[in-house]
Design an enzyme around this catalytic site. Structure first.
Site, PDB file in Angstrom:
ATOM      1  N   HIS A   1      17.815   4.009   3.193  1.00 18.56           N
ATOM      2  CA  HIS A   1      18.394   3.369   4.378  1.00 18.56           C
ATOM      3  C   HIS A   1      17.454   2.402   5.089  1.00 18.56           C
ATOM      4  CE1 HIS A   1      21.545   6.816   4.992  1.00 18.56           C
ATOM      5  NE2 HIS A   1      21.534   6.331   3.766  1.00 18.56           N
TER       6      HIS A   1
ATOM      7  N   CYS B   1      -3.047  11.223   6.448  1.00 17.05           N
ATOM      8  CA  CYS B   1      -4.007  11.682   7.449  1.00 17.05           C
ATOM      9  C   CYS B   1      -3.518  13.040   7.941  1.00 17.05           C
ATOM     10  CB  CYS B   1      -4.217  10.670   8.567  1.00 17.05           C
ATOM     11  SG  CYS B   1      -2.877  10.489   9.763  1.00 17.05           S
TER      12      CYS B   1
END
Length: 143
Positions: free
Chosen positions: A98, A65
């Site tokens: 991570h 977006c």
């Protein structure tokens, strides 16, 4: 590998280029995004992507977006979704390594198209490291 992709009007150009990249990589995809530039509501295109990820119907998702924020906020309302709003390939890499991000949220109005394509390549090519990161990801509530 199978990907779900969704976008609003601000992300149409980027989505079309990413779809071309996925095709060139022989990656299957579900396209939930608009192909037009008329104003639309991003949740209508993000919820199906997040539902596909949540239901294990795809491996990863990509949402686009204008700012990436609304799309990311919407996707993260779904259980088992870890959507990461990223603005460069280093953040993408860390989000996968991570945080085990399973949806990449791109801010079309703040990154170039070449950057976006590089970020998608990084997202698709980076694995979760596990280890010390796994216990942290497990502490993210699923509901």
């Amino acid at each position: 590998m199978k990907i779900a992709i969704g976008n609003d009007h601000a992300g149409t150009e980027y989505k079309l280029a990413i779809v071309g990249l996925l095709k060139s990589m022989s990656i299957e995809f579900n396209n939930y995004g608009t192909d037009g530039t008329d104003s639309v509501d991003y949740p209508d295109f993000v919820h199906p992507v997040a539902s596909d990820v949540e239901g294990n119907h795809v491996d990863l998702g990509i949402i686009i977006c204008g700012s990436g924020n609304g799309a990311s906020m919407t996707a993260n309302k779904h259980q088992k979704v870890r959507a990461a709003l990223c603005w460069n390939k280093e953040i993408v890499s860390l989000a996968r390594q991570h945080n085990d991000a399973n949806i990449l949220s791109l801010p079309a109005r703040f990154i170039s198209l070449p950057q976006a394509l590089e970020m998608v390549r990084t997202f698709l090519g980076t694995d979760f490291e596990g280890g010390r990161h796994e216990r942290r990801v497990e502490k993210i509530p699923c509901s």
